[in-house]
Design a protein around this motif. Structure first.
Motif, PDB file in Angstrom:
ATOM      1  N   LEU A 283       1.854   2.218   1.448  1.00  0.00           N
ATOM      2  CA  LEU A 283       2.054   0.932   0.778  1.00  0.00           C
ATOM      3  C   LEU A 283       2.524   1.113  -0.665  1.00  0.00           C
ATOM      4  CD1 LEU A 283      -0.941  -1.278   2.001  1.00  0.00           C
ATOM      5  CD2 LEU A 283       1.464  -1.402   2.703  1.00  0.00           C
ATOM      6  N   ILE A 284       1.997   2.118  -1.346  1.00  0.00           N
ATOM      7  CA  ILE A 284       2.427   2.391  -2.723  1.00  0.00           C
ATOM      8  C   ILE A 284       3.891   2.825  -2.734  1.00  0.00           C
ATOM      9  CG2 ILE A 284       2.075   3.910  -4.715  1.00  0.00           C
ATOM     10  CD1 ILE A 284      -0.928   3.962  -3.870  1.00  0.00           C
ATOM     11  N   ALA A 285       4.266   3.680  -1.796  1.00  0.00           N
ATOM     12  CA  ALA A 285       5.662   4.115  -1.692  1.00  0.00           C
ATOM     13  C   ALA A 285       6.584   2.928  -1.412  1.00  0.00           C
ATOM     14  CB  ALA A 285       5.803   5.166  -0.601  1.00  0.00           C
ATOM     15  N   LEU A 286       6.151   2.050  -0.534  1.00  0.00           N
ATOM     16  CA  LEU A 286       6.968   0.875  -0.193  1.00  0.00           C
ATOM     17  C   LEU A 286       7.097  -0.078  -1.373  1.00  0.00           C
ATOM     18  CD1 LEU A 286       5.765   0.104   3.449  1.00  0.00           C
ATOM     19  CD2 LEU A 286       7.988   1.007   2.726  1.00  0.00           C
ATOM     20  N   LYS A 287       6.050  -0.169  -2.185  1.00  0.00           N
ATOM     21  CA  LYS A 287       6.130  -1.030  -3.373  1.00  0.00           C
ATOM     22  C   LYS A 287       7.169  -0.488  -4.345  1.00  0.00           C
ATOM     23  CE  LYS A 287       4.879  -4.498  -5.934  1.00  0.00           C
ATOM     24  NZ  LYS A 287       5.147  -5.888  -5.486  1.00  0.00           N
TER      25      LYS A 287
ATOM     26  N   VAL B 262       7.328   1.702 -12.467  1.00  0.00           N
ATOM     27  CA  VAL B 262       6.084   2.444 -12.707  1.00  0.00           C
ATOM     28  C   VAL B 262       4.935   1.486 -13.008  1.00  0.00           C
ATOM     29  CG1 VAL B 262       4.923   4.057 -14.271  1.00  0.00           C
ATOM     30  CG2 VAL B 262       7.226   4.560 -13.436  1.00  0.00           C
ATOM     31  N   ARG B 263       5.178   0.550 -13.886  1.00  0.00           N
ATOM     32  CA  ARG B 263       4.113  -0.373 -14.281  1.00  0.00           C
ATOM     33  C   ARG B 263       3.650  -1.247 -13.108  1.00  0.00           C
ATOM     34  NH1 ARG B 263       6.729  -3.165 -17.558  1.00  0.00           N
ATOM     35  NH2 ARG B 263       6.958  -5.083 -16.350  1.00  0.00           N
ATOM     36  N   GLU B 264       4.600  -1.842 -12.405  1.00  0.00           N
ATOM     37  CA  GLU B 264       4.236  -2.761 -11.332  1.00  0.00           C
ATOM     38  C   GLU B 264       3.663  -2.031 -10.122  1.00  0.00           C
ATOM     39  OE1 GLU B 264       7.037  -5.899 -10.426  1.00  0.00           O
ATOM     40  OE2 GLU B 264       7.871  -5.803 -12.457  1.00  0.00           O
ATOM     41  N   THR B 265       4.134  -0.833  -9.858  1.00  0.00           N
ATOM     42  CA  THR B 265       3.567  -0.047  -8.749  1.00  0.00           C
ATOM     43  C   THR B 265       2.147   0.393  -9.093  1.00  0.00           C
ATOM     44  OG1 THR B 265       5.767   0.742  -8.113  1.00  0.00           O
ATOM     45  CG2 THR B 265       3.881   1.972  -7.266  1.00  0.00           C
ATOM     46  N   SER B 266       1.906   0.752 -10.342  1.00  0.00           N
ATOM     47  CA  SER B 266       0.556   1.123 -10.769  1.00  0.00           C
ATOM     48  C   SER B 266      -0.397  -0.059 -10.647  1.00  0.00           C
ATOM     49  CB  SER B 266       0.580   1.635 -12.211  1.00  0.00           C
ATOM     50  OG  SER B 266       1.351   2.809 -12.323  1.00  0.00           O
ATOM     51  N   GLU B 267       0.066  -1.243 -11.024  1.00  0.00           N
ATOM     52  CA  GLU B 267      -0.756  -2.446 -10.892  1.00  0.00           C
ATOM     53  C   GLU B 267      -1.057  -2.730  -9.426  1.00  0.00           C
ATOM     54  OE1 GLU B 267       1.491  -5.459 -12.852  1.00  0.00           O
ATOM     55  OE2 GLU B 267       0.992  -4.759 -14.869  1.00  0.00           O
ATOM     56  N   PHE B 268      -0.056  -2.560  -8.573  1.00  0.00           N
ATOM     57  CA  PHE B 268      -0.259  -2.750  -7.136  1.00  0.00           C
ATOM     58  C   PHE B 268      -1.309  -1.777  -6.615  1.00  0.00           C
ATOM     59  CE2 PHE B 268       0.642  -1.459  -2.778  1.00  0.00           C
ATOM     60  CZ  PHE B 268       0.689  -2.681  -2.119  1.00  0.00           C
TER      61      PHE B 268
ATOM     62  N   ILE C 167      10.709  11.079 -13.736  1.00  0.00           N
ATOM     63  CA  ILE C 167       9.785  11.381 -12.642  1.00  0.00           C
ATOM     64  C   ILE C 167       8.432  10.741 -12.939  1.00  0.00           C
ATOM     65  CG2 ILE C 167       8.608  13.196 -11.332  1.00  0.00           C
ATOM     66  CD1 ILE C 167      10.871  15.106 -12.198  1.00  0.00           C
ATOM     67  N   GLU C 168       7.864  10.071 -11.953  1.00  0.00           N
ATOM     68  CA  GLU C 168       6.512   9.528 -12.078  1.00  0.00           C
ATOM     69  C   GLU C 168       5.675  10.016 -10.904  1.00  0.00           C
ATOM     70  OE1 GLU C 168       3.225   7.467 -13.601  1.00  0.00           O
ATOM     71  OE2 GLU C 168       5.156   7.981 -14.512  1.00  0.00           O
ATOM     72  N   ILE C 169       4.458  10.455 -11.200  1.00  0.00           N
ATOM     73  CA  ILE C 169       3.519  10.903 -10.169  1.00  0.00           C
ATOM     74  C   ILE C 169       2.411   9.859 -10.046  1.00  0.00           C
ATOM     75  CG2 ILE C 169       2.132  12.805  -9.310  1.00  0.00           C
ATOM     76  CD1 ILE C 169       4.998  13.644  -9.992  1.00  0.00           C
ATOM     77  N   PHE C 170       2.266   9.262  -8.882  1.00  0.00           N
ATOM     78  CA  PHE C 170       1.206   8.293  -8.639  1.00  0.00           C
ATOM     79  C   PHE C 170       0.055   8.965  -7.885  1.00  0.00           C
ATOM     80  CE2 PHE C 170       5.040   5.553  -8.662  1.00  0.00           C
ATOM     81  CZ  PHE C 170       4.674   4.650  -9.656  1.00  0.00           C
ATOM     82  N   ASP C 171      -1.113   9.000  -8.493  1.00  0.00           N
ATOM     83  CA  ASP C 171      -2.333   9.347  -7.767  1.00  0.00           C
ATOM     84  C   ASP C 171      -2.686   8.097  -6.966  1.00  0.00           C
ATOM     85  OD1 ASP C 171      -4.900   9.818  -6.852  1.00  0.00           O
ATOM     86  OD2 ASP C 171      -5.723  10.391  -8.790  1.00  0.00           O
ATOM     87  N   SER C 172      -2.559   8.167  -5.641  1.00  0.00           N
ATOM     88  CA  SER C 172      -2.764   6.962  -4.824  1.00  0.00           C
ATOM     89  C   SER C 172      -4.194   6.430  -4.908  1.00  0.00           C
ATOM     90  CB  SER C 172      -2.424   7.247  -3.361  1.00  0.00           C
ATOM     91  OG  SER C 172      -3.405   8.083  -2.771  1.00  0.00           O
ATOM     92  N   ARG C 173      -5.147   7.338  -5.242  1.00  0.00           N
ATOM     93  CA  ARG C 173      -6.570   6.997  -5.173  1.00  0.00           C
ATOM     94  C   ARG C 173      -6.919   6.487  -3.778  1.00  0.00           C
ATOM     95  NH1 ARG C 173      -6.745   3.596 -10.856  1.00  0.00           N
ATOM     96  NH2 ARG C 173      -5.838   5.226 -12.156  1.00  0.00           N
ATOM     97  N   SER C 174      -6.145   6.934  -2.812  1.00  0.00           N
ATOM     98  CA  SER C 174      -6.274   6.488  -1.430  1.00  0.00           C
ATOM     99  C   SER C 174      -5.784   7.625  -0.533  1.00  0.00           C
ATOM    100  CB  SER C 174      -5.451   5.207  -1.234  1.00  0.00           C
ATOM    101  OG  SER C 174      -5.567   4.704   0.071  1.00  0.00           O
TER     102      SER C 174
ATOM    103  N   ALA D 226      -1.501  -2.652   6.523  1.00  0.00           N
ATOM    104  CA  ALA D 226      -1.047  -1.369   7.061  1.00  0.00           C
ATOM    105  C   ALA D 226      -2.180  -0.704   7.821  1.00  0.00           C
ATOM    106  CB  ALA D 226      -0.582  -0.459   5.930  1.00  0.00           C
ATOM    107  N   ILE D 227      -1.904  -0.264   9.042  1.00  0.00           N
ATOM    108  CA  ILE D 227      -2.925   0.342   9.896  1.00  0.00           C
ATOM    109  C   ILE D 227      -2.423   1.679  10.424  1.00  0.00           C
ATOM    110  CG2 ILE D 227      -4.326   0.084  11.991  1.00  0.00           C
ATOM    111  CD1 ILE D 227      -4.000  -2.950  11.674  1.00  0.00           C
ATOM    112  N   ALA D 228      -3.228   2.711  10.252  1.00  0.00           N
ATOM    113  CA  ALA D 228      -2.946   4.014  10.862  1.00  0.00           C
ATOM    114  C   ALA D 228      -4.043   4.311  11.872  1.00  0.00           C
ATOM    115  CB  ALA D 228      -2.891   5.113   9.813  1.00  0.00           C
ATOM    116  N   HIS D 229      -3.662   4.878  12.993  1.00  0.00           N
ATOM    117  CA  HIS D 229      -4.628   5.241  14.034  1.00  0.00           C
ATOM    118  C   HIS D 229      -4.443   6.706  14.390  1.00  0.00           C
ATOM    119  CE1 HIS D 229      -1.720   5.583  17.420  1.00  0.00           C
ATOM    120  NE2 HIS D 229      -1.037   4.728  16.694  1.00  0.00           N
ATOM    121  N   CYS D 230      -5.533   7.324  14.770  1.00  0.00           N
ATOM    122  CA  CYS D 230      -5.460   8.699  15.237  1.00  0.00           C
ATOM    123  C   CYS D 230      -5.602   8.710  16.754  1.00  0.00           C
ATOM    124  CB  CYS D 230      -6.563   9.551  14.596  1.00  0.00           C
ATOM    125  SG  CYS D 230      -6.487  11.305  15.061  1.00  0.00           S
TER     126      CYS D 230
END
Length: 279
Positions: A126-130, A145-151, A112-119, A231-235
């Motif tokens: 985008l992090i999930a898709l990577k 884990v390594r490459e997703t963290s770099e992304f 299991i890896e937990i990514f803090d998106s910082r976003s 990636a664009i999200a709109h409300c």
């Protein structure tokens, strides 16, 4: 190896991604003056925005419990990746980390890896898709884990708000500044910082000028665009999202793009008409 990607509900998904069997969302909850909303498929954006505009108070959000994350960890998947809202904005990351520690005590063979998106929002997407891309390329858990963290570390998120009311209500902006900005029709361009906090980058008068300013700022700092997705999200404003996409793509030829509507937590932050961009 089989895998699962778990996002908290600030992870905004397209309709296609909502159907992806490898992606699971764990909901946060929102409280508007005692009216409780679960940020899942039952979320009614229009009703939420109406309630939020009529309330003098800022809605309160609560992160998923460790137990909710632990239930999401269950399953036959060997690899589990969790993407949370920035730890500077929510307790979701800390809750997921506690859940991981407790779960691995009973299930030591699960990775299991937990990514803090910082976003937030589509930054999380985008992090999930990577992670998904790397898993489907056959990379090892450690490589993913390594490459997703770099992304994640090289990703940028910017946003423009139609209204500053949420920032005013939750204490991130003084009443005087909010009133002055509203009277002068000033809209800020905000960004996520390297540690996951929020700061103002620039501002302009009028929403369209501010969106164009954001597109210009993206042109200045976007790198490695041949391999990146916009990636664009709109409300509650798809037409505005398309305008932003067109203006950015005129300036920066990203490899691909997608547009999605905001979920409950992202709608809380963005407010009606808000636009969030990650790349």
């Amino acid at each position: 190896m089989s895998y699962k990607i778990i996002g908290d509900s600030c992870t905004d998904l397209t309709e296609e991604l909502k159907k992806d069997s490898n992606i699971q969302i764990v909901p946060l909850c929102i409280d508007i003056d005692g009216y409780l909303i679960t940020d899942d498929e039952s979320f009614d954006q229009k009703d939420f925005l109406k309630r939020m505009s009529e309330s003098p108070n800022c809605p309160k959000s609560s992160c998923p419990s460790p137990d909710a994350y632990m239930k999401a960890f269950d399953g036959p998947e060997d690899h589990v990746y969790v993407v949370t809202l920035s730890s500077k904005l929510s307790g979701s990351y800390d809750s997921a980390m506690l859940a991981k520690r407790l779960y691995l005590e009973e299930n030591p063979d699960k990775q299991i890896e937990i990514f803090d998106s910082r976003s937030a929002s589509v930054g999380q997407t985008l992090i999930a898709l990577k992670a998904k891309q790397l898993e489907e390329e056959g990379k090892s858990f450690e490589e993913v884990v390594r490459e997703t963290s770099e992304f994640r570390d090289n990703m940028s998120t910017k946003f423009v708000l139609e209204s500053l009311e949420t920032l005013r209500k939750n204490g991130r902006l003084s009443n005087i500044k909010a009133i002055l900005a509203s009277a002068l029709n000033i809209k800020p361009v905000m960004r996520g910082t390297e540690d996951g906090s929020i700061e103002k980058v620039d501002q302009a008068r009028g929403i369209n000028k501010t969106l164009l300013l954001m597109a210009d700022l993206i042109k200045k700092d976007a790198t490695n665009i041949a391999n990146r997705t916009l990636a664009i999200a709109h409300c509650n404003n798809y037409e505005r999202a398309v305008f932003v996409k067109d203006e950015i793509m005129k300036r920066v030829p990203f490899k691909d793009f997608f547009i999605c509507d905001t979920s409950g937590i992202s709608s809380l932050y963005a407010n009606d008409g808000g636009i969030i961009v990650s790349y």
